[in-house]
Design an enzyme around this catalytic site. Structure first.
Site, PDB file in Angstrom:
ATOM      1  N   GLU A  75       0.877  -0.759   0.222  1.00 17.95           N
ATOM      2  CA  GLU A  75       0.205  -0.582  -0.126  1.00 17.95           C
ATOM      3  C   GLU A  75       0.692   1.126   0.129  1.00 17.95           C
ATOM      4  O   GLU A  75       2.257   1.401   0.357  1.00 17.95           O
ATOM      5  CB  GLU A  75      -0.913  -0.353   0.815  1.00 17.95           C
ATOM      6  CG  GLU A  75      -0.027   0.129   2.807  1.00 17.95           C
ATOM      7  CD  GLU A  75      -0.778  -0.174   3.892  1.00 17.95           C
ATOM      8  OE1 GLU A  75      -1.814  -1.223   3.690  1.00 17.95           O
ATOM      9  OE2 GLU A  75      -0.938   0.292   4.922  1.00 17.95           O
TER      10      GLU A  75
ATOM     11  N   HIS B 263      -4.205   3.215   8.106  1.00 23.97           N
ATOM     12  CA  HIS B 263      -3.063   2.255   8.875  1.00 23.97           C
ATOM     13  C   HIS B 263      -1.950   3.239   8.871  1.00 23.97           C
ATOM     14  O   HIS B 263      -1.554   4.376   8.437  1.00 23.97           O
ATOM     15  CB  HIS B 263      -1.994   1.420   8.027  1.00 23.97           C
ATOM     16  CG  HIS B 263      -2.794   0.533   7.849  1.00 23.97           C
ATOM     17  ND1 HIS B 263      -3.190  -0.429   7.056  1.00 23.97           N
ATOM     18  CD2 HIS B 263      -3.406  -0.089   8.681  1.00 23.97           C
ATOM     19  CE1 HIS B 263      -3.413  -1.949   7.160  1.00 23.97           C
ATOM     20  NE2 HIS B 263      -3.987  -1.850   8.154  1.00 23.97           N
TER      21      HIS B 263
END
Lengths: 376, 288
Positions: free
Chosen positions: B209, B246
């Site tokens: 990511e 995150h």
């Protein structure tokens, strides 16, 4: 969590760093008064934006009348979406040289790194690599004078000189702030050489949001919108975006991926909402209300239930629909734990859930395109 | 074969009596994981689902042999628990806890390196060697034995892609969650090296990511690998300077972008899927 420049400088002072003489003000009248006291001043908008200088957020004045005029122009101004409410009025520094110094975390090296350059005053990204000194620290060893001495030497200063010694102490203090205050960035740019003194002319400090529970003396800076705060209280990650398709998914990765797919099909996501694993029906219902409050064209719910139960998500939908009504089309992709029960509940509400994420996203984009602009 | 954990791995659970710890211990037992002991300070001498509970890790080791520990301890106390496991000499420590301060993470990750221990996480779903051992929180139904190794920064995205792979007839040798934080113990490169050496693994799926440079670093090694790699990167549409869930998923000052990662991976010879649903077809072609 970013903190304002003036707060960063308060922190610097507490750790023994030299900062420009100055005051924080909220009115043009106060600005003029401080300028009378200090003389030639820099007037700096206090916003949490990295592009303040380029955005016109810094002005200079030699008289109190000039300071008042500059302050009037700055107060209320918008820089990258942030409204200027406070100004820092500081003595204008006589600049001999400008250095750069920061302490941050190198994720790849899994270590703190001190970055320094004798070419300060500009973005560090624009400084040529051979003019940058980078030193990784061993956290178990920590900082010691010899580490700072090596940095001073590599910056081309005489370690025995008065400036060399002063810079050494600044490096030690910057690392101490980084470590003791749970910072993820302590940046001084520029670090101004002004005669014999070295002064931190700017302060950019980011505190680790996960460590605020043990950093009680640092003022809490609200960067979130009201809706983002509401979501946080529910234990949900939520970031508002510009588009018109409201998104709810579970898990950060899949939520990001959901936004990507919507964009790929030509749609524009209105938010990033990760309801995580194990969010119960009550909280999911409240999260849905947060999405509805933004008047999206379509709501897209993408649940791959592991710990999250599909019947809870479907139940939340039914609850909100019954209590408040849901005036916009809803597309739901629902697979995983208790999916049969979840689908049954949705069917009662007249919704046939998708199992495939791509098809569901395409449908959400198609429905959003059917709603004419400005019709809501 | 599988990597890091298998049917013989003896597991200890730190925080076994807590809400998360107790729920996931039951799930791990249901999966067949050999949970041999639990730690819960103050509850030593009791039992949880027939598993003996001790006050300290050292007390566990007086009675049991332990290969791996899994941490279900709240963020503020996680550092103490991780250091306790490492100090006692546990070889593999899986840190599920999220929201741990990064200064604490740097400290225990450095200590793990010194002790030559494998530290997975923090903020990870854990590790699953399909049909053999699950340490962590993935739902039990999504992993079946097979030729695909998975390594990922995201839990649910891993389940999504694992689910798609199983539907297409491809099981997983081992799936490893690196964790979503700014810094993590085990990285893509570490796991890729293990997959390269594992006879059961025929191809690798890497799920990354935006944020950081773990994918770029992994690319350097992917160039040398003999086994094919399919990659998917989440966050193409994410705006810069916004944390997407995150702690590690943030583009800062133009670094950690989707484009940079895809370019590095593609140049290294990885096949990059634009959507998670494209992964199984790519694997099918590679393994045909």
């Amino acid at each position: 969590m970013r903190i304002f420049e003036y707060m960063g400088k308060e922190l610097f002072s507490r750790f023994g760093l030299r900062v420009p003489k100055g005051r924080v003000v909220t009115t043009a009248y106060e600005a003029a008064w401080v300028a009378t006291e200090i003389g030639s001043v820099a007037i700096k908008a206090q916003v949490l934006s990295g592009k303040r200088g380029k955005g016109g957020g810094i002005k200079f004045a030699d008289t109190s009348a000039e300071a008042k005029k500059a302050a009037r122009e700055l107060l209320g101004m918008k820089i990258e979406g942030h409204t200027v409410e406070k100004l820092l009025i500081e003595e204008k520094l006589h600049i001999d040289r400008e250095f750069y110094l920061s302490v941050t975390i190198d994720g790849g090296a899994k270590k703190p790194v001190i970055i320094a350059s004798s070419q300060g005053g500009m973005d560090i990204e624009e400084v040529p690599e051979n003019k940058i000194v980078k030193v990784h620290l061993d956290v178990e060893l920590g900082i010691h004078p010899f580490i700072a001495r090596n940095i001073v030497r590599r910056l081309g200063l005489d370690v025995g000189s008065r400036q060399g010694k002063e810079l050494l102490n600044i490096i030690l203090a910057a690392y101490k702030i980084f470590q003791e205050k749970d910072a993820i960035l302590v940046e001084i740019n520029p670090l101004v050489f002004c005669g014999e003194k070295i002064i931190a002319a700017d302060a950019k400090v980011i505190i680790d949001s996960e460590a605020l529970f043990r950093q009680k003396d640092i003022p809490y800076i609200e960067e979130q919108t009201e809706a983002e705060k509401l979501a946080q209280d529910l234990g949900i990650s939520y970031v508002e975006l510009e588009g018109d398709i409201a998104v709810m998914a579970n898990g950060a990765g899949i939520t990001m991926s959901t936004l990507d797919i919507i964009q790929r099909y030509g749609g524009a996501p209105a938010d990033f909402m990760d309801v995580g694993g194990g969010t119960d029906m009550e909280a999911t219902a409240k999260a849905l209300e947060i999405l509805l409050a933004k008047d999206p064209k379509v709501i897209f719910i993408n649940i791959f239930g592991g710990i999250t139960r599909c019947d809870d998500v479907a139940g939340a939908f039914a609850k909100v629909k019954k209590e408040h009504g849901i005036p916009v089309p809803v597309v739901i992709r629902l697979v995983g734990t208790n999916q049969e029960e979840g689908r049954r509940i949705l069917r009662e509400q007249g919704i046939e859930a998708y199992t495939n994420m791509d098809e569901a996203a395409a449908k959400a984009v198609e429905l959003a395109a059917l709603v004419p602009a400005g019709s809501l | 074969m599988a990597i890091i954990v298998d049917q013989n791995t003896r597991v200890m659970v730190q925080g076994i009596t807590g809400k998360q710890g107790s729920f996931h211990t039951r799930q791990m037992l249901a999966y067949g994981t050999k949970v041999v002991a639990g730690v819960a300070p103050g509850k030593g001498g009791s039992k949880f689902e027939d598993i003996p509970v001790y006050d300290t890790v050292r007390a566990v080791l007086q009675e049991h042999q332990v290969d791996a520990s899994v941490i279900f301890i709240p963020a503020a106390f996680a550092k103490d628990a991780v250091l306790e496991a490492l100090e006692a000499g546990i070889g593999t420590v899986v840190v599920i806890t999220e929201h741990i301060p990064v200064q604490d993470e740097m400290e225990f990750i450095a200590y793990a390196q010194r002790k030559k221990a494998v530290l997975i996480g923090p903020n990870t779903f854990g590790i699953v060697s399909s049909g053999k051992c699950k340490i962590g929180i993935p739902p039990n139904q999504f992993f079946m034995p097979g030729p695909v190794g998975m390594v990922s920064r995201s839990g649910t995205l891993t389940y999504e892609i694992a689910g798609n792979l199983i539907a297409a007839g491809f099981g997983q040798s081992t799936a490893v969650g690196m964790g979503g934080d700014r810094i993590v113990g085990l990285t893509f490169i570490d796991v890729l090296k293990l997959f390269e050496a594992d006879p059961e693994t025929k191809a690798v799926v890497l799920i990354g990511e935006i944020g950081g440079n773990a994918e770029e670093e992994a690319s350097v090694y992917i160039k040398e690998m003999t086994k094919p790699v399919v990659a998917y990167i989440a966050g193409k549409s994410a705006p810069p300077e916004k944390r997407m869930g995150h702690a590690g998923a943030i583009i800062r000052r133009g670094k950690g972008t989707y484009e940079g990662k895809v370019k590095a991976l593609a140049e290294a010879g990885a096949l990059v899927a634009e959507m998670p649903s494209e992964v199984p077809e790519m694997i099918r072609k590679l393994l045909a």
